[in-house]
Design a protein around this motif. Structure first.
Motif, PDB file in Angstrom:
ATOM      1  N   ARG A 153     -13.484  10.839   6.084  1.00  0.00           N
ATOM      2  CA  ARG A 153     -13.440   9.736   4.910  1.00  0.00           C
ATOM      3  C   ARG A 153     -13.513  10.337   3.740  1.00  0.00           C
ATOM      4  N   PRO A 199      -5.355  12.189   1.732  1.00  0.00           N
ATOM      5  CA  PRO A 199      -5.758  11.484   0.705  1.00  0.00           C
ATOM      6  C   PRO A 199      -4.971   9.907   0.971  1.00  0.00           C
ATOM      7  N   ALA A 200      -4.003   9.965   1.494  1.00  0.00           N
ATOM      8  CA  ALA A 200      -3.370   8.533   1.684  1.00  0.00           C
ATOM      9  C   ALA A 200      -4.114   7.790   2.503  1.00  0.00           C
ATOM     10  N   MET A 229     -15.701   3.166  -1.008  1.00  0.00           N
ATOM     11  CA  MET A 229     -15.477   4.576  -0.641  1.00  0.00           C
ATOM     12  C   MET A 229     -16.437   5.574  -1.367  1.00  0.00           C
ATOM     13  N   THR A 243       0.782  -1.162  -0.156  1.00  0.00           N
ATOM     14  CA  THR A 243       0.080   0.130  -0.018  1.00  0.00           C
ATOM     15  C   THR A 243       0.913   1.285   0.029  1.00  0.00           C
ATOM     16  N   VAL A 276      -7.087   6.900   2.435  1.00  0.00           N
ATOM     17  CA  VAL A 276      -8.072   6.022   1.963  1.00  0.00           C
ATOM     18  C   VAL A 276      -7.663   4.608   1.477  1.00  0.00           C
ATOM     19  N   PHE A 277      -6.381   4.488   1.457  1.00  0.00           N
ATOM     20  CA  PHE A 277      -5.751   3.306   1.021  1.00  0.00           C
ATOM     21  C   PHE A 277      -5.613   2.393   2.381  1.00  0.00           C
ATOM     22  N   HIS A 278      -6.101   2.760   3.478  1.00  0.00           N
ATOM     23  CA  HIS A 278      -5.758   1.876   4.637  1.00  0.00           C
ATOM     24  C   HIS A 278      -7.123   1.382   5.330  1.00  0.00           C
ATOM     25  N   ASP A 306      -6.177  -0.848  -4.616  1.00  0.00           N
ATOM     26  CA  ASP A 306      -5.515  -1.581  -3.492  1.00  0.00           C
ATOM     27  C   ASP A 306      -6.563  -2.584  -2.981  1.00  0.00           C
ATOM     28  N   VAL A 366      -0.199  10.134  -3.387  1.00  0.00           N
ATOM     29  CA  VAL A 366      -0.816  10.559  -2.299  1.00  0.00           C
ATOM     30  C   VAL A 366       0.113  10.526  -1.220  1.00  0.00           C
TER      31      VAL A 366
END
Ligand code: ADP
Ligand code: MG
Lengths: 238, 373
Positions: free
Chosen positions: B282, B368-369, A95, A47, B371-373, A169, A56
């Motif tokens: 979020r 923004p990072a 999301m 990730t 949202v990948f978790h 992801d 990002v």
């Protein structure tokens, strides 16, 4: 059409007491027209790497080029603009934004910087939804559709921009096997037929058959990089 | 798209939106209501001056308010009349008295003695009777809203002030003062009742010739009577209002309560908007990842503040108008100058934006990072 080149990209995180390196210098090149799967155990840095590629997250070291243009350490607004113009994202969870219809969620990917959205785009949204098996869902609120459909809406949101690069992801981890296969099939088609650069992070072995290229990571380093079955030389800086 | 998103999110997050709206409505309604009473009282303070129909008031020197004037000699009248710019001049005499009420009690009153036959400075609107009735020496006029204090005397009934017989011959409308209950009487009666020396007055009201230059006329009057205050009606009105505002608790009290209303409103808006942004962190991160700049997030949050502010202002002003309508003609002082609603709207909008700043800060931190978790 875009290609991405990473040169000695590394990343450290401060975990409260000390600086910890979670990504050791990595050299990779990604090409359009193929689906790359980034695999590896949890915590191996997948990730983190994808976030750096996706502009990002900034690398602590190294440099990165997008179609020959250096994109290391871009100013926040420039990175945003580049994400808007060039990137489509699909996350582990769909999301989608509550309160916006399926259609508005998709259009937001175009209009977030305030651009006017011409009427014909709505027609494109409808076509895109139909092609993803989501006909007649445009006006529905996201909570009215299933998890698999939501994830396909999020793919539509990534595709509406016609992006050169699509980063995903764990796009299948929240889906059942059948929906996972459907989503991977769509991503594969997007990569090969539409000549886009697609990177999918996954530790799910069921997605490997869709890969044109499989990169394996462990403890922040790339340990294997194989193209469509046949092994290639490791491209790892030690 | 961004304003549409702002609107849709507000519609979806109903309870937070309702809370923020409540804050805005509270500000507009409470502050508006306070201001209407304050301006109503201000009107009361200068009511005699404002409705005197005079261009200029001549009083004893260094006047601070129209209720604290020393007597001035009547000879000034002739001197004033001698000026070519002056069309008319009329004396007025104030005094204090006790008026017997219909139930045989007494009420303290402020006597306003009018010079006959002009009756200048006298009643400007009547609920019952005619102004000319005051030409009769024994006549008196009180206000409709004060009738209760006098135990509802009938028109034409007899009573007494300071032992002098008077007859209630007219009922005024809107002649209520801050300083006391007004009773209009012929000037000679007031002199008798208040036992002021003959030939002396509280003030001289002056009207200029229609074509006279106001500034020149004023300057000539001032040169003519250096031992007096020569003020335009507007000046005396302002001076009187300012005097009571600053020398009684009124200014401070209204300032305090409106400040509290605004602060409570800000706190409500701040808390509810912050809570709603917190729930949306979020989503803002997703928008950032999609290519939204910090500024785009700011546009959405500020749009929300403007929408909530706009709707809240509309509702608040509507409620305020309903209240003012319902209390019109009652004994609650209320008056809103035309500039107040737009001003109130502007300030409330500003306050809504201010209240959204904490929420904005939070929204801008969306990473923004994440949202990948
Ligand atoms: N924002 C962060 N702050 C501190 N440590 C982080 C952060 N993000 C990731 N890490 C750490 O980096 C390592 C790699 O994480 P990640 O890239 O999410 O792995 P993967 O996606 O392969 O599971 C993990 O040990 C994780 O704890
Ligand atoms: Mg991960």
């Amino acid at each position: 059409m875009a290609d991405l080149r990473l040169e000695n990209i590394a990343r450290d995180f401060y975990d409260g007491r000390q600086l910890r390196r979670v990504l050791f210098p990595i050299n990779l090149t990604f090409k359009p027209g193929e689906l790359t799967v980034l695999a590896g155990p949890s915590g191996s840095g997948k990730t983190t790497l994808l976030s750096i590629i996706g502009l990002v997250l900034r690398p602590s070291e190294g440099r990165m080029w997008l179609s020959g243009r250096e994109v290391t350490g871009l100013a926040d607004d420039v990175a945003s603009k580049m994400r808007l113009a060039t990137y489509g994202f699909v996350f582990q969870q769909p999301m989608l934004i509550d309160g916006l219809s399926v259609q508005d969620n998709i259009l937001l990917a175009l209009g977030i910087q305030g651009a006017h959205i011409p009427g014909v785009v709505r027609q494109r949204v409808a076509e895109l939804l139909t092609s993803l098996g989501l006909a007649d869902t445009a006006r529905l609120p996201p909570q009215m559709i299933s998890g698999g459909m939501k994830q396909r809406v999020s793919i539509a949101r990534a595709l509406i921009k016609d992006p050169a690069i699509i980063l995903c992801d764990e796009p299948t981890s929240a889906l059942d096997a059948e929906n996972g296969q459907v989503v991977m099939g769509i991503l594969k088609k997007i990569a090969v037929a539409e000549k886009r650069l697609v990177v999918v992070v996954s530790h799910d072995a069921r997605v490997f058959p869709f890969a044109d290229r499989l990169i394996k990571m462990e403890n922040g380093t790339v340990v294997a990089d194989t193209a469509a079955g046949k092994p290639q030389g490791l491209d790892v800086a030690s | 798209m961004r304003s549409t998103v702002a609107w849709r999110l507000l519609r979806h997050d109903r309870s937070a939106t309702a809370g923020a709206l409540l804050g805005v409505v509270a500000i507009v309604f409470l502050v508006g209501q306070q201001l209407s009473i304050l301006f109503g009282l201000l009107q009361y303070m200068s009511v005699l001056v404002d409705h005197s129909g005079a261009d200029v008031w001549i009083t004893s020197a260094s006047v601070r308010n129209v209720d604290a004037v020393n007597l001035i000699p009547g000879q000034y009248l002739e001197r004033v009349m001698g000026l070519p710019e002056v069309a008319w001049a009329a004396p007025i005499l104030f005094g204090n008295g006790l008026m017997r009420t219909a139930d045989d009690s007494f009420e303290a009153v402020r006597l306003v003695g009018l010079h006959r036959p002009r009756l200048q400075g006298g009643p400007w609107a009547l609920a019952q009777g005619r102004v000319q009735a005051l030409l009769d020496l024994e006549s008196a006029a009180v206000d409709r809203l004060d009738l209760k204090k006098f135990a509802h005397p009938a028109l034409g009934s007899l009573t007494e002030i300071n032992g002098k017989r008077v007859r209630l011959t007219a009922i005024t409308e809107g002649a209520r003062a801050f300083q006391g209950t007004l009773v209009f009487l012929p000037l000679d009666q007031v002199r008798d009742m208040a036992q002021t020396p003959p030939g002396r007055y509280s003030a001289i009201l002056v009207g200029f010739q229609p074509r006279a230059d106001q500034q020149t006329a004023l300057a000539r009057l001032r040169a003519l009577l250096p031992e007096c205050s020569v003020l335009t009606t507007a000046e005396l009105s302002r001076r009187t209002q300012l005097y009571y505002l600053t020398n009684t608790g009124i200014g401070g009290s209204f300032g305090f309560s409106t400040t509290i209303a605004v602060l409570i409103g800000i706190v409500i808006i701040t808390l509810t908007m912050y809570a709603s942004v917190l729930q949306r962190t979020r989503d803002f991160a997703v928008m950032r990842a999609l290519g939204g700049r910090r500024r785009d997030i700011a546009v959405i949050v500020l749009c929300q503040a403007v929408i909530v502010g706009g709707i809240g202002i509309f509702l608040g002003l509507f409620l305020l108008a309903a209240l003012l309508n319902a209390t019109r003609g009652s004994d609650i002082p209320s008056f809103l100058p035309a500039v107040v609603p737009p001003l109130l709207a502007g300030i409330t909008l500003l306050v809504s934006l201010l209240g959204s700043l904490v929420a904005l800060r939070k929204a801008l931190q969306a990473d923004p990072a994440s949202v990948f978790h």
